[in-house]
Design a protein around this motif. Structure first.
Motif, PDB file in Angstrom:
ATOM      1  N   SER A   1      -4.776  -5.141  12.114  1.00 25.90           N
ATOM      2  CA  SER A   1      -5.815  -4.205  12.570  1.00 25.90           C
ATOM      3  C   SER A   1      -7.072  -4.285  11.715  1.00 25.90           C
ATOM      4  O   SER A   1      -7.900  -3.401  11.733  1.00 25.90           O
ATOM      5  CB  SER A   1      -5.260  -2.782  12.545  1.00 25.90           C
ATOM      6  OG  SER A   1      -4.838  -2.482  11.240  1.00 25.90           O
ATOM      7  N   THR A   2      -7.200  -5.354  10.947  1.00 24.50           N
ATOM      8  CA  THR A   2      -8.394  -5.494  10.111  1.00 24.50           C
ATOM      9  C   THR A   2      -9.436  -6.356  10.820  1.00 24.50           C
ATOM     10  O   THR A   2      -9.103  -7.067  11.782  1.00 24.50           O
ATOM     11  CB  THR A   2      -8.049  -6.178   8.773  1.00 24.50           C
ATOM     12  OG1 THR A   2      -7.353  -7.379   9.080  1.00 24.50           O
ATOM     13  CG2 THR A   2      -7.214  -5.293   7.894  1.00 24.50           C
ATOM     14  N   GLY A   3     -10.666  -6.273  10.343  1.00 24.75           N
ATOM     15  CA  GLY A   3     -11.736  -7.124  10.863  1.00 24.75           C
ATOM     16  C   GLY A   3     -11.958  -6.970  12.351  1.00 24.75           C
ATOM     17  O   GLY A   3     -12.349  -7.919  13.034  1.00 24.75           O
ATOM     18  N   GLY A   4     -11.673  -5.770  12.883  1.00 28.35           N
ATOM     19  CA  GLY A   4     -11.927  -5.507  14.299  1.00 28.35           C
ATOM     20  C   GLY A   4     -10.998  -6.267  15.235  1.00 28.35           C
ATOM     21  O   GLY A   4     -11.352  -6.527  16.392  1.00 28.35           O
ATOM     22  N   ARG A   5      -9.781  -6.672  14.755  1.00 33.01           N
ATOM     23  CA  ARG A   5      -8.836  -7.355  15.651  1.00 33.01           C
ATOM     24  C   ARG A   5      -8.444  -6.449  16.802  1.00 33.01           C
ATOM     25  O   ARG A   5      -8.212  -5.263  16.607  1.00 33.01           O
ATOM     26  CB  ARG A   5      -7.573  -7.746  14.869  1.00 33.01           C
ATOM     27  CG  ARG A   5      -7.772  -8.968  14.027  1.00 33.01           C
ATOM     28  CD  ARG A   5      -6.539  -9.160  13.169  1.00 33.01           C
ATOM     29  NE  ARG A   5      -6.928  -9.526  11.824  1.00 33.01           N
ATOM     30  CZ  ARG A   5      -6.568 -10.660  11.248  1.00 33.01           C
ATOM     31  NH1 ARG A   5      -5.798 -11.502  11.874  1.00 33.01           N
ATOM     32  NH2 ARG A   5      -6.966 -10.928  10.021  1.00 33.01           N
TER      33      ARG A   5
ATOM     34  N   PHE B   1      -0.805  -3.870   8.806  1.00 37.48           N
ATOM     35  CA  PHE B   1      -2.170  -3.696   8.288  1.00 37.48           C
ATOM     36  C   PHE B   1      -3.080  -4.877   8.660  1.00 37.48           C
ATOM     37  O   PHE B   1      -4.176  -4.704   9.171  1.00 37.48           O
ATOM     38  CB  PHE B   1      -2.124  -3.526   6.762  1.00 37.48           C
ATOM     39  CG  PHE B   1      -3.479  -3.349   6.130  1.00 37.48           C
ATOM     40  CD1 PHE B   1      -4.084  -2.103   6.091  1.00 37.48           C
ATOM     41  CD2 PHE B   1      -4.166  -4.435   5.581  1.00 37.48           C
ATOM     42  CE1 PHE B   1      -5.344  -1.932   5.516  1.00 37.48           C
ATOM     43  CE2 PHE B   1      -5.419  -4.280   5.012  1.00 37.48           C
ATOM     44  CZ  PHE B   1      -6.003  -3.031   4.976  1.00 37.48           C
ATOM     45  N   GLY B   2      -2.580  -6.070   8.428  1.00 37.59           N
ATOM     46  CA  GLY B   2      -3.391  -7.261   8.675  1.00 37.59           C
ATOM     47  C   GLY B   2      -3.698  -7.501  10.146  1.00 37.59           C
ATOM     48  O   GLY B   2      -4.554  -8.322  10.473  1.00 37.59           O
TER      49      GLY B   2
ATOM     50  N   PHE C   1       0.842  -1.188   0.000  1.00 40.17           N
ATOM     51  CA  PHE C   1       0.000   0.000   0.000  1.00 40.17           C
ATOM     52  C   PHE C   1       0.884   1.246   0.000  1.00 40.17           C
ATOM     53  O   PHE C   1       1.594   1.494   0.974  1.00 40.17           O
ATOM     54  CB  PHE C   1      -0.939  -0.009   1.214  1.00 40.17           C
ATOM     55  CG  PHE C   1      -1.696  -1.299   1.346  1.00 40.17           C
ATOM     56  CD1 PHE C   1      -2.376  -1.824   0.250  1.00 40.17           C
ATOM     57  CD2 PHE C   1      -1.732  -1.997   2.538  1.00 40.17           C
ATOM     58  CE1 PHE C   1      -3.074  -3.024   0.353  1.00 40.17           C
ATOM     59  CE2 PHE C   1      -2.418  -3.196   2.644  1.00 40.17           C
ATOM     60  CZ  PHE C   1      -3.090  -3.705   1.560  1.00 40.17           C
ATOM     61  N   PRO C   2       0.857   2.033  -1.077  1.00 39.84           N
ATOM     62  CA  PRO C   2       1.823   3.132  -1.221  1.00 39.84           C
ATOM     63  C   PRO C   2       1.631   4.276  -0.237  1.00 39.84           C
ATOM     64  O   PRO C   2       2.541   5.078  -0.055  1.00 39.84           O
ATOM     65  CB  PRO C   2       1.603   3.612  -2.659  1.00 39.84           C
ATOM     66  CG  PRO C   2       0.236   3.155  -3.015  1.00 39.84           C
ATOM     67  CD  PRO C   2      -0.024   1.920  -2.247  1.00 39.84           C
ATOM     68  N   HIS C   3       0.433   4.364   0.391  1.00 42.10           N
ATOM     69  CA  HIS C   3       0.205   5.464   1.331  1.00 42.10           C
ATOM     70  C   HIS C   3       0.625   5.098   2.742  1.00 42.10           C
ATOM     71  O   HIS C   3       0.390   5.874   3.665  1.00 42.10           O
ATOM     72  CB  HIS C   3      -1.275   5.870   1.298  1.00 42.10           C
ATOM     73  CG  HIS C   3      -2.210   4.736   1.604  1.00 42.10           C
ATOM     74  ND1 HIS C   3      -2.370   3.666   0.767  1.00 42.10           N
ATOM     75  CD2 HIS C   3      -3.023   4.509   2.660  1.00 42.10           C
ATOM     76  CE1 HIS C   3      -3.259   2.824   1.287  1.00 42.10           C
ATOM     77  NE2 HIS C   3      -3.662   3.320   2.440  1.00 42.10           N
ATOM     78  N   MET C   4       1.246   3.946   2.906  1.00 37.72           N
ATOM     79  CA  MET C   4       1.712   3.550   4.246  1.00 37.72           C
ATOM     80  C   MET C   4       3.204   3.247   4.167  1.00 37.72           C
ATOM     81  O   MET C   4       3.696   2.803   3.125  1.00 37.72           O
ATOM     82  CB  MET C   4       1.009   2.264   4.692  1.00 37.72           C
ATOM     83  CG  MET C   4      -0.481   2.360   4.783  1.00 37.72           C
ATOM     84  SD  MET C   4      -1.137   0.733   5.263  1.00 37.72           S
ATOM     85  CE  MET C   4      -2.861   0.999   4.936  1.00 37.72           C
TER      86      MET C   4
ATOM     87  N   THR D   1      -0.293 -12.289   9.706  1.00 39.32           N
ATOM     88  CA  THR D   1      -1.615 -12.686  10.211  1.00 39.32           C
ATOM     89  C   THR D   1      -1.695 -14.192  10.469  1.00 39.32           C
ATOM     90  O   THR D   1      -2.775 -14.710  10.751  1.00 39.32           O
ATOM     91  CB  THR D   1      -2.713 -12.301   9.192  1.00 39.32           C
ATOM     92  OG1 THR D   1      -2.345 -12.855   7.935  1.00 39.32           O
ATOM     93  CG2 THR D   1      -2.861 -10.802   9.057  1.00 39.32           C
TER      94      THR D   1
ATOM     95  N   GLN E   1       4.212  -9.031   5.332  1.00 41.51           N
ATOM     96  CA  GLN E   1       2.826  -8.558   5.401  1.00 41.51           C
ATOM     97  C   GLN E   1       1.849  -9.743   5.320  1.00 41.51           C
ATOM     98  O   GLN E   1       0.879  -9.828   6.071  1.00 41.51           O
ATOM     99  CB  GLN E   1       2.578  -7.611   4.222  1.00 41.51           C
ATOM    100  CG  GLN E   1       1.225  -6.938   4.212  1.00 41.51           C
ATOM    101  CD  GLN E   1       0.970  -6.228   2.888  1.00 41.51           C
ATOM    102  OE1 GLN E   1       1.121  -6.814   1.818  1.00 41.51           O
ATOM    103  NE2 GLN E   1       0.622  -4.973   2.965  1.00 41.51           N
ATOM    104  N   ALA E   2       2.155 -10.685   4.421  1.00 33.33           N
ATOM    105  CA  ALA E   2       1.257 -11.821   4.231  1.00 33.33           C
ATOM    106  C   ALA E   2       1.321 -12.794   5.419  1.00 33.33           C
ATOM    107  O   ALA E   2       0.321 -13.408   5.772  1.00 33.33           O
ATOM    108  CB  ALA E   2       1.610 -12.548   2.943  1.00 33.33           C
TER     109      ALA E   2
END
Lengths: 244, 255
Positions: free
Chosen positions: A106-110, A103-104, A92-95, A157, A153-154
């Motif tokens: 903090s997704t899905g309400g973790r 990123f992974g 993600f270029p904005h991070m 999680t 990144q992958a």
């Protein structure tokens, strides 16, 4: 009982193209998918990750059904726990690097504090020897660094399956040799099955313990590299093995 | 004809069009002295009109962004017939003359219009109010924003969505945390284009909201009003609108 961790038995039609695949790999298996352009390698990975829907068949990771057309089960991409790294190591270029890796988390309400998530992301980057680039913008990374960050990144999680689409294709020859060695090291430490596509026999030699050959959407041969070398089934495979 | 001659003709054609575009603006600038300009700025029509223009355009563009961004996101990922139909509907106000947009808005939201009847029953009246100004501006400006946003979203590789979702992000999280931030430059260009269009909106507003001084009179309507009595005042107002437009173009070119 066979220690099978990934079972893919699917038919996928995309316009005139039809992917018809039946494969299974073991818990820590590393499967290379080879075949000419347009043979369905990327479609296979996208079907497993869930961005392409099969018309018929099922996909299982361990005892978990990801997709089953008979049972009308289609687990959404975000719930599959499948790590996916595309050809161009999409970040993600904005991070910056650490936010990409975190990123992974903090997704899905973790749950968990931001500091804690960054700590985990840093540790993951450390596993790839990349802690020193944690706060760099991703635009400033070299191809090899991008690949390692995309892997971190992958994997952060803790996916149950890792999919790599031509993991070394975006690198120049020199970096490719170095990154291949690193990747060989990482993948051998993973406790999850890995499926990757490639056009380079050296990737198969270094990274895979089994291979399937796709042609026009069908598996035309499968086995270890040695088995394929003994009786290559088509001209593509002869040429592919000839790269050695 | 030789290559050089063709190039020469090309230059002439280009210069002719450039002249056509630049001449009216230059003549506008040339016609106004500093004194006239200041007199226009202090004219009693100016501040209510510019203030209404700014307030209504901020509101209308805010609504356009709020409603248009999710729509553009959806449209950027559509290849179905419904997607194509939506594209036609979104682009309609661009091909419709502004006065026709105004008539259509009256037909829809006017007291006896389809939706207006429902509103009237609730004691609400939209036409010839500030709300009508906002709706007219939204209608003519939205296509510009939505189109720019669709292009911005389309530029992002589909792999980005797959990666984000494979990392556990729901479609809404992908939209808010990945799609929008990555499309920001395109979205801002869209906002500026739409804002410039809304600021210059005239025909639809005149028909649907009227030209009531201090109530629904935006700056373009004030120009129309001034034209009937004071041409120099109309020139000053026009120049101010042009200057605002120029600032917008300059900002867009930076993105």
């Amino acid at each position: 009982m066979v220690d099978t961790s990934l079972i893919v038995q699917v038919q996928v039609s995309l316009g005139d193209f039809m992917l018809d695949v039946d494969l299974s790999i073991s818990m820590k298996g590393r499967l290379a998918v080879i075949g000419p352009n347009g043979s369905g390698k990327t479609t296979l990975l996208k079907t497993i990750v869930g961005s392409v829907y099969p018309d018929k068949g099922h996909i299982l990771v361990g005892d978990r059904v990801l997709s089953d057309t008979k049972l009308r089960i289609e687990v959404p991409v975000e719930d599959r726990q499948v790590g996916y790294v595309p050809q161009d190591y999409t970040l993600f270029p904005h991070m910056n690097v650490i936010n990409n890796v975190a990123f992974g988390l903090s997704t899905g309400g973790r749950r968990g504090s931001r500091a804690c998530k960054k700590e985990i992301a840093l540790r993951m980057l450390g596993r790839f020897g990349c802690q020193q680039i944690a706060y760099r913008p991703v635009q400033q990374l070299s191809g090899g660094e991008r690949q390692q960050v995309a892997l971190a990144q992958a994997l952060v999680t803790e996916p149950r399956l890792l999919l790599l689409d031509e993991p070394l294709v975006a690198l120049d020859m020199t970096s490719r040799r170095v990154v291949r060695l690193l990747l060989q090291n990482y993948l051998s430490q993973l406790d999850i099955p890995t499926v990757f596509t490639t056009h380079d026999v050296r990737d198969v030699v270094s990274l895979a313990d089994s291979v399937i050959v796709l042609s026009r959407g069908k598996v035309v041969q499968m086995g270890t590299l040695e088995e394929l070398q003994k009786q290559p089934c088509n001209d593509f495979l002869v040429e592919f093995l000839g790269q050695q | 004809m030789g290559t050089q001659a063709i190039r020469f003709v090309g230059y002439i054609f280009g210069a002719a069009l450039l002249g056509l575009l630049a001449l009216p603006v230059t003549s506008l600038v040339g016609a106004i002295s500093v004194q006239k300009f200041l007199a226009g700025v202090y004219h009693p029509l100016f501040w209510p009109a510019i203030s209404l223009s700014l307030r209504t355009t901020i509101l209308s563009i805010g609504f356009v962004v709020l409603l248009g961004t999710p729509l553009a996101w959806w449209m950027a990922h559509q290849t179905s017939r419904i997607g194509r139909l939506t594209t036609v509907v979104v682009h309609l106000p661009i091909i419709m003359p502004p006065a026709v947009v105004g008539v259509a808005l009256l037909q829809a939201f006017g007291r006896k219009g389809w939706f207006g009847t429902l509103l009237s029953a609730q004691g609400l009246n939209v036409s010839f109010t500030v709300a009508a100004v906002v709706i007219a501006q939204m209608t003519v400006a939205a296509p510009f924003y939505v189109q720019a946003s669709i292009q911005a979203f389309k530029k992002i590789s589909p792999d980005v969505w797959v990666v984000a979702r494979s990392l556990g992000a729901s479609p809404i999280e992908v939209f808010l945390r990945v799609g929008v931030p990555m499309a920001i430059p395109g979205l801002i260009s869209g906002v500026l284009l739409a804002w410039a269009r809304a600021l210059g909106e005239f025909g639809a507003t005149l028909v649907f909201a009227g030209n009531r001084v201090g109530h629904t009179q935006t700056l373009p309507l004030a120009i129309f009003y001034a034209l009937e009595s004071d041409i120099e005042l109309a020139l000053v107002f026009s120049l101010i609108l042009v200057l605002v437009g120029l600032v917008v173009i300059l900002v867009i070119s930076q993105w």
